[in-house]
Design an enzyme around this catalytic site. Structure first.
Site, PDB file in Angstrom:
ATOM      1  N   GLY A 158       8.386  -7.226  -6.024  1.00 33.01           N
ATOM      2  CA  GLY A 158       7.076  -7.775  -6.433  1.00 33.01           C
ATOM      3  C   GLY A 158       6.200  -6.784  -7.181  1.00 33.01           C
ATOM      4  NE  ARG A 164      11.196 -11.207  -4.812  1.00 34.10           N
ATOM      5  CZ  ARG A 164      10.416 -10.377  -4.393  1.00 34.10           C
ATOM      6  NH1 ARG A 164      11.313  -9.334  -3.682  1.00 34.10           N
ATOM      7  NH2 ARG A 164       9.198 -10.216  -4.409  1.00 34.10           N
ATOM      8  CG  ASP A 216      11.123  -2.917   2.458  1.00 35.85           C
ATOM      9  OD1 ASP A 216      11.273  -3.822   1.792  1.00 35.85           O
ATOM     10  OD2 ASP A 216      10.890  -2.917   3.699  1.00 35.85           O
ATOM     11  CB  THR A 265       4.939  -3.002  -2.313  1.00 42.91           C
ATOM     12  OG1 THR A 265       4.336  -3.743  -1.539  1.00 42.91           O
ATOM     13  CG2 THR A 265       5.228  -1.582  -1.651  1.00 42.91           C
ATOM     14  CG  ASP A 296       2.466  -6.470   0.919  1.00 43.88           C
ATOM     15  OD1 ASP A 296       1.425  -7.057   0.679  1.00 43.88           O
ATOM     16  OD2 ASP A 296       3.662  -7.160   0.993  1.00 43.88           O
ATOM     17  CG  ASP A 318       5.614  -3.365   3.114  1.00 48.65           C
ATOM     18  OD1 ASP A 318       5.490  -2.449   2.095  1.00 48.65           O
ATOM     19  OD2 ASP A 318       6.029  -4.354   3.085  1.00 48.65           O
ATOM     20  NE  ARG A 324       6.155 -12.631   2.649  1.00 45.41           N
ATOM     21  CZ  ARG A 324       5.795 -14.010   2.047  1.00 45.41           C
ATOM     22  NH1 ARG A 324       5.706 -15.117   2.939  1.00 45.41           N
ATOM     23  NH2 ARG A 324       5.307 -14.078   0.907  1.00 45.41           N
ATOM     24  CE  LYS A 373     -22.549 -10.882  12.958  1.00 47.91           C
ATOM     25  NZ  LYS A 373     -21.130 -10.134  13.013  1.00 47.91           N
ATOM     26  CB  THR A 374     -26.383 -18.573   9.885  1.00 50.65           C
ATOM     27  OG1 THR A 374     -26.671 -17.782   8.903  1.00 50.65           O
ATOM     28  CG2 THR A 374     -27.539 -18.702  10.842  1.00 50.65           C
TER      29      THR A 374
END
Lengths: 328, 328, 328, 328
Positions: free
Chosen positions: D15, D76, D107, D130, D132, D134, D176, D218-219
């Protein structure tokens, strides 16, 4: 003889749009300028019926010209559609000694204002506030310009990833009945195709066009789809159809959603809102009623609310042609 | 009978403006659409005289619609003001078999194009590209809308710090001869005063107004000043005068500068540029010459270059009034 | 035994920075979470001496996390530098039953807090809020990240026009004593040279480097200059020197100014402010005093105020090297 | 003795993320600085197997530091997972005389690089790109900071409309397997609840919490949901459950989607990318291989690729607590 107006109420109703706060500010300050009182009415017709009012002066609207949304909140009201509801609203106005209303919203809002005026001969003036630009009598509704920039910014971001991966993206933008946003952002975002409610391209012609585009060397593509587009039942079905009928394409969908309604208004929307607020208040003070304020040929003009509702806001056919040429 | 046009040259000249790339893209793609050739000319009239040309097709302009500046670069040329310079340019065009020119720029650019056309009967078409909006024959020049948003964004930021410190800020924005930017961003930025070349408020009235504003409870203020404002020799002298004549004020100056020229064009400027490119090329193909393409009443219209140069772009007086009312 | 803390006062002082509001919000909500009272103190030490206080609860800080500036306003105070001034402040705190203070600001703010603590043994905790990142004991001060993005955005815009015209731009950014902003935005903005207070490149080497860069084919250049740079007396003299010593260059200056202090805080600054507010309040509740909250190795850590003031925030030498390599 | 490296290949894979272009630029310029050659490899492992290479010098990467996406494109590859595919890639590298690789990606990318290194003893170095965040071995992956700002900007816009209409919004953000983005933007966006994969709050507790929040006055509310959240099967089911179990709420969903991957990188990501590119190339030149470059305690550090893949990037538990306190 027009009744003399000493106090004006202002409210926002329907979907919110960037520039509504700037319009409220303008109404309030124009009242202050003319030494009349101004009252903010919360949550549209709901607050009108409940008497949820607050006196406003020049200081109350400080620092809101650049804020998205509406400090007066907005709502849709079922009760105001009943005679009883409107009667309640009228009593609240009498009690609060409010002599006239400025309603900021779309055609639902104006329909309510029109009926209210007919029933109670109560002075009303409309300011078109909706990102969809689907109101007759103004080339631009409040929020339309800002929303276009928000969407174009999102398309630019999606194009980064689309062109990094040679992907085809279907991007859904707001516009249930009209394709103004889609058409403009499609051109500005360099879309290969633009699908709008006003035109049914047909699925086969869409696939044909995408194939042609791919053949001509384009490796990534953006298709902008207005919510109300008639070509597919919805954008995910559209994606599925293209997936099935084209090979070697990685097709993705992005639904931009409510983000399009928010954000700090553009310079254009802030200036437009300021002009509309002045015009709305001063027209009421001149004894006029039942009009919508609009921008026509770069001037502030009045259109009878009736026409604003029934008239149709048409897309600019020149833009359709420009779009075709640009995606050569 | 108009000569048949088979190859069009396009260049940008003078100060750059957001939307110039979108205009180049549109000219190139409209040529492709009509199956005629297109040539990019680098560095305006300089490159024209040197033959700094490059053939362009639909792919050459991929991914530039959202880029600020101009990929063809811009320059100001002394040599083109001479007969010899223009003669050189003409020879280069003949050599490259270019039949017509699209010039994107301001009135300096158009003056050159007009003289060139007169001397060599060479077809030219102008596209107004300048953030100042100082061209007659169009309600909007390319870049004007984007620049306004850039400036308003900067004013919003400055207001954060102004209101945190109860300061008075003088903010200088572009506009040497006209106050379009200042007037619009002043309203949109919630400025207390707007100083423009078209109007000489007078230093005493300015100080008077600021004192009144302070008295009414405002603790911070923004004054927007157009470069070409006549009130003070320059913005720093203005600051000094106010410093000396008002007590208890912490006065600051911010000159926004060249940042105003850059940035990704707004949706409006991208669409306008796309429309103007189509109109310019198709007008040349119809045999027209010596016009500027412009936006009038939301339509593409042609104005003789001569008028575009000599005419005066006037500020909207309604906006002056709106500004006064808003700073109540 | 530490006195029990039932009410905390919070104020902002010195130059404002994006994230100050998020820090105020965090202090207020952490107090609410621990069921203790919180009081907002307006205009820094000025308001402290005047008793310009306002009780705040979770609702008071609604909708401010994304606002630039500071809702509590900021100020610099001469009077607080006197013993009498601090005595007045102490009396106000006793009267309002405030047990501890959270001070958001830079080293001037912390110096005041330190002296106040020494004189009255009053619990204080500091939160570093300044765009300059010139505080020891934290890798990031509040506002530093946001300011960098604001500046980089401006440099990107200026580069549009620089590269359209083959110009050399000197861009002045904030940083009177330290070059953190200049160094980071210089790398991020692709600057050819970065002039910072920590390093005196020398005028001749600057000119040499720019000549080399031009020779290598670069047609436009950006030089980022920190306010406090020692190379020239000021940025305009720098420009003049380069103008005189280099041929064929069109040199321009842009001073970014106060715009750098404003704007909606970045995600990083909002999260950092939220963390710092929690840590500051909970440290006070644990009986700690006289510390500054900081980010070290991605964790919230305490540094004695004394060290925070006397310590020196050093620039990352690795970045200097990266900058050299990038401008190859 | 490490083989001498004269030519380095660089590619992006998986990505795309903002900052990838800045990393490519840095790799290319660091090579130029050390007088070694650099080759861009298009479309990740796909282009590696096909020999889709292009020599790059300092000028090739001009003007890309501020562009989203990746000029080298990404993809990919199934074929590279086969021994035959990797053999083809190796042959291409030998043919092009490339001595080492810099792989920018996540990764999946690193797993490919690791296997390739094991099979052919070919020097590889990884740069974590990336949004993310991660990846183990770096506190920040390229694009993480930019994506957070993009998401926070969208949440701010949605909050405008949420608070104008008293609505509850579920906003889905990327992530994810990990909740880094959700947790940070949730705090920064003032979310009432944040749902992340690492924590299963339980539907009943969510509804309980939302009811409490509404009760406290809180509205409108924002709930940020990471893609990989385990609480509901997907965000639309989540909405339905809340719709059924809470009265008087107008619940909406917004899936932010691919927009999160694009956009001009933040200052932080540009500087990080520049540092990582330098470190990656210089580590290869020092004879190192099989590492990932990362940011640890504000310094560039190497982590064995093996660890980077197997290790787990953990969320900061302090942030979970801050989030709870802030939504008091």
């Amino acid at each position: 003889m027009p009744r003399q107006i000493k106090k004006i109420g202002v409210f926002t109703s329907g979907g919110d749009a960037p520039g509504m706060n700037a319009a409220i500010r303008s109404v309030v300050r124009t009242c202050a300028y003319h030494n009349i009182e101004c009252v903010g009415i919360y949550r549209g017709y709901e607050g009108l019926m409940e008497g949820d009012f607050e006196p406003m002066n020049a200081r109350s609207v400080k620092g809101i010209i650049n804020k998205g949304g509406t400090i007066l909140k907005s709502a849709r009201s079922q009760e105001f559609r009943t005679k009883e509801g409107r009667e309640k609203a009228h009593q609240q106005l009498i009690k609060a000694e409010i002599d006239a209303l400025v309603a900021v919203g779309g055609d639902g809002t104006f329909t309510g204002a029109l009926i209210f005026n007919e029933e109670f001969d109560f002075p009303v003036m409309g300011i078109p506030g909706t990102i969809d630009n689907d109101i007759f009598g103004t080339t631009h509704t409040l929020g339309f310009d800002t929303a276009q920039n928000t969407v174009v910014d999102a398309i630019d971001k999606i194009r980064d990833t689309a062109s990094s991966h040679n992907r085809l993206f279907f991007i859904e933008v707001m516009g249930r009945d009209v394709g103004h946003i889609a058409l403009n952002v499609g051109i500005a975002g360099g879309a290969e195709e633009i699908l709008i409610p006003e035109e049914d391209l047909g699925l086969d012609r869409l696939v044909e066009s995408l194939k042609r585009s791919r053949k001509s060397g384009k490796t990534s593509s953006i298709v902008v789809v207005a919510e109300g587009d008639k070509i597919g039942k919805n954008i995910f079905e559209l994606k599925d159809y293209v997936d099935e009928n084209m090979e070697g394409y990685d097709v993705r969908v992005s639904v931009l959603g409510h983000m399009q309604r928010g954000g700090s208004p553009s310079c254009f929307d802030r200036v437009l809102a300021s002009r509309m607020g002045v015009k709305a208040v001063e027209s009421l003070l001149e004894g006029k009623s039942n009009y919508m304020v609009g921008l026509l040929k770069n001037k502030m003009e009045l259109t009878p609310l009736d026409n604003a509702i029934k008239g149709k806001s048409k897309i600019n056919l020149e833009l359709l042609r420009v779009s075709d040429i640009m995606s050569t």
